[in-house]
Design an enzyme around this catalytic site. Structure first.
Site, PDB file in Angstrom:
ATOM      1  N   GLU A  21       1.267  -0.738  -5.231  1.00  0.00           N
ATOM      2  CA  GLU A  21       0.574   0.296  -5.562  1.00  0.00           C
ATOM      3  C   GLU A  21       1.013   1.705  -5.625  1.00  0.00           C
ATOM      4  O   GLU A  21       1.274   2.325  -4.358  1.00  0.00           O
ATOM      5  CB  GLU A  21      -0.658   0.546  -4.249  1.00  0.00           C
ATOM      6  CG  GLU A  21      -2.080   1.159  -4.498  1.00  0.00           C
ATOM      7  CD  GLU A  21      -2.342   2.200  -3.486  1.00  0.00           C
ATOM      8  OE1 GLU A  21      -3.352   2.900  -3.726  1.00  0.00           O
ATOM      9  OE2 GLU A  21      -1.587   2.400  -2.392  1.00  0.00           O
TER      10      GLU A  21
ATOM     11  N   ASP B 156       0.903  -1.229  -0.100  1.00  0.00           N
ATOM     12  CA  ASP B 156      -0.168   0.023  -0.048  1.00  0.00           C
ATOM     13  C   ASP B 156       0.839   1.356  -0.023  1.00  0.00           C
ATOM     14  O   ASP B 156       2.028   1.301   0.741  1.00  0.00           O
ATOM     15  CB  ASP B 156      -0.879   0.017   1.311  1.00  0.00           C
ATOM     16  CG  ASP B 156      -1.704   0.984   1.335  1.00  0.00           C
ATOM     17  OD1 ASP B 156      -2.562   1.243   0.412  1.00  0.00           O
ATOM     18  OD2 ASP B 156      -1.622   2.030   2.134  1.00  0.00           O
TER      19      ASP B 156
HETATM   20  C1  BGC Z   1      -5.702   2.619   0.140  1.00  0.00           C
HETATM   21  C2  BGC Z   1      -6.846   3.551   0.658  1.00  0.00           C
HETATM   22  C3  BGC Z   1      -6.035   4.131   2.047  1.00  0.00           C
HETATM   23  C4  BGC Z   1      -4.864   4.821   1.702  1.00  0.00           C
HETATM   24  C5  BGC Z   1      -4.205   5.199   2.896  1.00  0.00           C
HETATM   25  C6  BGC Z   1      -4.502   3.694  -0.072  1.00  0.00           C
HETATM   26  O1  BGC Z   1      -3.569   3.406  -1.160  1.00  0.00           O
HETATM   27  O2  BGC Z   1      -5.925   2.082  -1.235  1.00  0.00           O
HETATM   28  O3  BGC Z   1      -7.899   2.858   0.824  1.00  0.00           O
HETATM   29  O4  BGC Z   1      -7.092   5.082   2.252  1.00  0.00           O
HETATM   30  O5  BGC Z   1      -4.050   3.900   1.147  1.00  0.00           O
HETATM   31  O6  BGC Z   1      -3.729   3.967   3.633  1.00  0.00           O
END
Ligand code: BGC
Length: 551
Positions: free
Chosen positions: A254, A212
């Protein structure tokens, strides 16, 4: 079975993710086994047969660790446990084994750019003396004016990336909500702690991680604090560490970035195995609305080749807003105008709607977009509920409108839970056009003409051809720009894909010189075709039509 008790079916191909079909789901949203209004691992385990029957090959689970749930679990307060509302670690293990027994891989999340402010690390940091090992788990400053070139991501909610902590008497850095302080990757203890978190889940048997918010790990003055060399260095280190201890697992970045920055996350094949292709997604929506293939061609031509052991992850929708960060200002205005006319549909720099409502619940458009998703280069990701065309609720806060309970049947609470309907974590969709009594799995299972059956067929077709996961992409350029046509080739497989992006039938002449003399075998579509004889192959395609042929 391998040493970790993982049984992932017959193929132990280390490049398994190239041929995968991912299904993204939230444990909370899938099935509630104990009538508390919230999905849990026991419920999810009961639905593995459904997922196996759908044909997907890997499940991506949104964060399920203990959390105060101020960012739906992306604000983690304990990395090595399961939130009690979802069950226990034992329940997770049982679910994992059951998934593996069915040949389904399981990908979880490593959310380590930040923690919850409730995490014991932060509680300890704010009370520890400046400069100490514990204090340095996070990024502190006496003044809120450092790293001014870093953008604010949650623009609708935050005005600064710094927040004041009265306990520490200092400001702390946060790229997302202010209750999510960023970890300090300059600290060797933080870097080590992340490896230990990875070990914990990999030893249990998970097949990979979505990383993430990975571009934001480090901060450096005079930069936008994204994609820094230090981040790539750490990813190489992490990959080496994981490969050595847990071979065959997958890291998915991501990184909401332009293609040239996103491919940096593959390194030389030694960082992440996969990365999301963010810029393609809005362009698929633009192309179908403009009835012009240009946006798709343009972005794919700007997408550099990737190392042979790497793979894009492509998607139409996910649990966040349909992000419009990777488009120009004009393109964003266009997307808002055509897909989010109501202000309520917008959030941050994006649109909080599900696939079916975005496409006006037009079955042909929904089919075409899914067909494109399944034929462009990369591994497709289906967002739970989109396989039945679930609706959304733009009146719920934040991104909750696309996170409502899965609709299993026309029964109470859509078959999701036996709880009092008022106790559900979010209300079921009752919008007249998408009411759960009409749009649910049971109803669609019983109707062979349903979207669900169509999706199963699409998934099945995809599995027949390695070219879709691994092949090259070559666009054809017929003069009619409303038609998108391309070859996918891998070893001796050649697939031809033709899509009509228009709401009117189109005629097109395809120059098939390269495959002259071959006999097309129609895989998907509805029409009669002349044999490929001459260089130009004339065909007519109906409204939003899509055909694919094996040559
Ligand atoms: C996730 C979100 C989240 C954010 C902060 C993002 O990349 O997909 O849903 O709010 O990270 O953690």
């Amino acid at each position: 079975m391998n040493g970790n008790g993982r049984n992932v079916g017959p193929d132990e191909d280390p490049l398994w993710y190239k041929d995968a079909i991912l299904y993204e789901l939230h444990v909370r949203a899938f099935l509630d086994s104990n009538a508390d209004g919230m999905g849990d691992f026991r419920g999810l385990a009961q639905k593995l047969d459904y997922l196996q029957d759908l044909g997907v090959t890997a499940l991506w689970l949104l964060p399920f660790s203990p959390s105060p749930w101020r960012d739906d679990g992306y604000d983690i307060s304990d990395y090595t446990d399961v939130h009690p509302a979802y069950g226990t670690l034992r329940d997770f293990e049982r679910f994992l084994n059951e998934a593996h027994r069915r040949g389904l891989r399981v990908i979880t999340e490593i959310v380590v750019n930040h923690t919850s402010d409730q995490h014991p690390w932060f509680q300890r940091a704010r009370r520890s003396p400046p400069g100490s090992r514990w204090r340095d788990f996070y990024v502190w400053s006496d003044r809120p004016d450092k790293y001014k070139d870093a953008r604010i991501i949650f623009k609708d909610f935050e005005t600064s990336n710094w927040a004041w902590d009265p306990v520490a008497n200092a400001y702390y850095w946060h790229r997302f909500y202010s209750h999510q302080p960023d970890l300090n990757f300059d600290s060797p203890y933080v870097r080590q702690a992340v490896k230990e978190i990875a070990d914990f889940w990999l030893e249990m048997g998970v097949d990979g991680f979505r990383l993430d918010a990975i571009p934001y790990l480090y901060e450096r003055e005079g930069t936008n604090c994204e994609n820094l060399p230090e981040t790539h260095q750490y990813l190489r280190e992490l990959r080496q560490y994981i490969d050595a201890k847990h071979p065959g697992r997958m890291l998915l970045a991501e990184a909401n970035q332009w293609p040239e920055d996103a491919i940096a996350y593959f390194g030389a094949g030694d960082e992440c195995n996969m990365a999301f292709h963010f810029p393609l997604m809005p362009r698929l929506f633009m192309a179908i609305r403009m009835e012009d293939r240009f946006p798709i061609l343009e972005i794919m031509e700007q997408t550099p080749a990737i190392p042979p052991n790497c793979q894009w992850a492509i998607f139409l929708r996910n649990h966040d807003e349909l992000t419009l960060e990777m488009v120009t200002d004009d393109e964003r205005d266009y997307m808002y105008r055509v897909y989010a006319h109501d202000r309520q549909m917008r959030i941050n720099l994006g649109i909080r709607r599900r696939l079916a409502p975005l496409l006006g619940n037009d079955r042909r458009k929904i089919e075409l977009m899914n067909a494109l998703l399944f034929s462009m280069p990369g591994t497709p990701v289906i967002y739970y509920g989109d396989e039945i065309g679930m609706g959304d609720n733009i009146y719920l806060g934040d991104r909750n409108g696309v996170r409502t309970p899965m609709q299993w049947s026309a029964d109470r609470n859509a078959g999701f839970s036996r709880a009092n309907p008022q106790k559900l974590y979010l209300p079921i969709i009752i919008d007249p056009a998408y009411h759960y009594e009409a749009i649910n799995v049971e109803g669609q299972q019983n109707n062979p003409h349903s979207l669900l059956w169509w999706m199963k067929h699409l998934i099945e077709q995809r599995k027949q051809f390695k070219a879709l996961g691994r092949g090259t992409l070559e666009f054809l350029r017929p003069s009619n720009r409303k038609v998108l046509a391309f070859f996918r080739r891998y070893e001796d497989e050649i697939l031809l894909v033709v899509a009509n992006l228009s709401r009117f039938p189109q005629h097109v002449e395809l120059d098939l010189g390269a495959v002259n003399g071959m006999t097309p075998v129609e895989l998907f579509g509805r029409a009669e075709f002349p044999p490929i004889g001459d260089q130009c192959w004339p065909i007519s395609i109906g409204t939003y039509g899509y055909f694919s042929f094996a040559l």
